[in-house]
Design a protein around this motif. Structure first.
Motif, short mmCIF file in Angstrom:
data_model
loop_
_atom_site.label_atom_id
_atom_site.label_comp_id
_atom_site.label_asym_id
_atom_site.label_seq_id
_atom_site.Cartn_x
_atom_site.Cartn_y
_atom_site.Cartn_z
N ALA A 167 -54.24 -26.10 -11.42
CA ALA A 167 -53.72 -25.53 -10.18
C ALA A 167 -54.64 -25.75 -9.00
O ALA A 167 -54.21 -25.66 -7.83
CB ALA A 167 -53.47 -24.04 -10.37
N MET A 168 -55.91 -26.09 -9.26
CA MET A 168 -56.86 -26.32 -8.18
C MET A 168 -56.73 -27.72 -7.59
O MET A 168 -57.51 -28.09 -6.69
CB MET A 168 -58.29 -26.07 -8.66
N ALA A 184 -60.89 -16.62 -2.40
CA ALA A 184 -60.56 -18.04 -2.32
C ALA A 184 -61.74 -18.87 -2.81
O ALA A 184 -62.89 -18.41 -2.80
CB ALA A 184 -60.22 -18.43 -0.89
N VAL A 185 -61.45 -20.10 -3.23
CA VAL A 185 -62.48 -21.07 -3.59
C VAL A 185 -62.32 -22.27 -2.67
O VAL A 185 -61.24 -22.88 -2.60
CB VAL A 185 -62.36 -21.52 -5.06
N PRO A 201 -56.31 -18.04 -5.86
CA PRO A 201 -55.70 -17.70 -7.15
C PRO A 201 -54.68 -16.57 -7.00
O PRO A 201 -54.84 -15.68 -6.16
CB PRO A 201 -56.89 -17.24 -8.00
N THR A 202 -53.67 -16.61 -7.83
CA THR A 202 -52.69 -15.52 -7.86
C THR A 202 -53.38 -14.21 -8.18
O THR A 202 -53.08 -13.16 -7.60
CB THR A 202 -51.59 -15.82 -8.89
N THR A 203 -54.32 -14.26 -9.13
CA THR A 203 -55.15 -13.11 -9.49
C THR A 203 -56.61 -13.51 -9.38
O THR A 203 -57.03 -14.48 -10.03
CB THR A 203 -54.84 -12.64 -10.93
N TRP A 204 -57.37 -12.82 -8.55
CA TRP A 204 -58.78 -13.16 -8.38
C TRP A 204 -59.52 -13.02 -9.70
O TRP A 204 -59.39 -12.01 -10.41
CB TRP A 204 -59.41 -12.27 -7.32
N ALA A 209 -53.61 -20.11 -12.00
CA ALA A 209 -52.47 -20.24 -11.10
C ALA A 209 -52.87 -19.80 -9.70
O ALA A 209 -53.76 -18.95 -9.54
CB ALA A 209 -51.29 -19.41 -11.60
N GLY A 210 -52.22 -20.38 -8.71
CA GLY A 210 -52.52 -20.01 -7.34
C GLY A 210 -52.00 -21.04 -6.36
O GLY A 210 -51.19 -21.90 -6.71
#
Length: 384
Positions: A167-168, A184-185, A201-204, A209-210
């Motif tokens: 996802a990244m 965020a990354v 990400p959807t969840t930190w 996923a994100g």
């Protein structure tokens, strides 16, 4: 450029942002200019071929193709990006291997006194792992610097299996830096018309996923920016070409975050950029073409890290094989120089959890070959 005060967090051991102690508030204006550095002039060559300021010493930690001292583990070729992690009273240094195929990453574990206690593999079967970044939950993001490359999340302790984080995005990844405030990354891309990305990400804490986004801005080197979603992170069409108006950066390299600011480097134009995540603006922290007097001390900009004093340490790919320091008062000066290794580059700068030791590698050492890599430790009175 507008002068502003930054309260930043260093990449040293602990559970705060990227594991660290609080940085001192310090005014940063851009771009930095040459001057007298905080550590003084470089001294004579030491036994390891390094010129250091007074009070600092070096030692060799590992050499490519040789057993790490006190262990049965053979150190990898072409050591590149790295990071340190607190491990009880000791610490771990993780290092990528920039070879293709079979890149991956390895780690060296140290006791509280700095004695090497073990070395081992943490990632295998990947390609040209260049830089990367650590996460606040103490994993290492190892980035493949190949077309449609992946990011792999790895365990510095070598216990959990590495996980590919599709996802990244798939592109020519270079480095990563985590921003826990905005969850965020940030990601750099090592091509001449590359982009600067962020992954939300959807969840930190879970990178499975994100949303992958790309920075959008005007043609200049400073001003406000926005973010736009990358429609297809799989990169069937190159991610950098999917969003109209995406800002181009000439060869993205190192990436480093400290409270509200992400610094990243571009090797094609010898620049250090700073993204103010709170204000959503960018500006230049350094540009060798904007040095107003004397010779630019930093060329071939590459990996970047920071210390608890607020100093940035920027490694050279080529140049004069130096790590230069950029102070909060915008003075840039050489901190160390590696002599007799002009066919190499400096990679992987990272501080130990207590901030008293700096690790880095000469990727190709004296031989100029990936099999000649040398990983060093520098110890001394770093500013607190």
């Amino acid at each position: 450029m507008e002068r502003r005060t930054l309260l930043r967090t260093a990449v040293v051991g602990g559970s705060a942002v990227l594991g660290g102690a609080l940085w001192r508030g310090a005014a940063h204006a851009a771009p930095a200019q040459p001057g007298s550095g905080p550590y003084g002039a470089l001294g004579a060559l030491d036994a390891n071929g390094i010129r250091l300021p007074a009070g600092f010493t070096s030692r060799v930690i590992a050499r490519s193709g040789q057993k790490v001292a006190g262990t049965s583990y053979t150190w990898h070729n072409a050591p590149d990006g790295g990071a340190c992690y607190a491990d009880g009273t000791g610490w771990i240094y993780v290092s990528n291997s920039e070879i293709n195929p079979s890149g991956g990453a390895s780690a060296v574990k140290f006791s509280s006194t700095g004695t090497i206690t073990s070395a081992y593999r943490v990632l295998s079967g990947t390609r040209q792992n260049c830089a990367g970044g650590r996460t606040p939950w103490n994993t290492w993001l190892s980035c493949e610097e190949v077309d449609r490359g992946y990011v792999y999340e790895t365990d510095p302790w070598g216990v959990k299996a590495a996980v590919r984080r599709d996802a990244m995005g798939r592109f020519k990844h270079e480095a990563a830096a985590a921003d826990p405030v905005r969850e965020a990354v940030y990601l750099t891309e090592d091509v001449s018309d590359g982009c600067f990305y962020r992954f939300r990400p959807t969840t930190w804490g879970d990178l499975s996923a994100g949303t992958l986004e790309v920075l959008v801005a005007g043609a200049g080197t400073s001003g406000p920016v926005t973010w736009a979603k990358v429609p297809d992170p799989s990169g069937a069409t190159a991610t950098r070409y999917q969003v109209s108006g995406a800002k181009r950066f000439n060869g993205g390299e190192g990436c480093y975050y400290a409270d509200d600011t992400c610094w990243f480097t571009t090797k094609g134009d010898n620049r250090v950029w700073q993204y103010d995540a709170a204000a959503r603006t960018i500006e230049l922290a350094y540009d060798d073409s904007l040095v107003t007097s004397g010779t630019a001390p930093l060329t071939g900009v590459d990996n970047v890290t920071g210390s608890s004093s607020g100093d940035l340490f920027v490694a050279e790919d080529g140049g004069t094989m130096e790590i230069c320091v950029i102070t909060p008062s915008d003075v840039i000066a050489p901190f160390l120089r590696v002599d007799g290794q002009s066919g190499s580059e400096i990679t992987g700068p990272a501080f130990s959890p207590d901030g008293t030791r700096l690790y880095f590698s000469s990727q190709r050492g004296t031989s100029g070959s990936s099999s000649g890599g040398i990983t060093y430790e520098v110890r001394g009175p770093f500013r607190a």
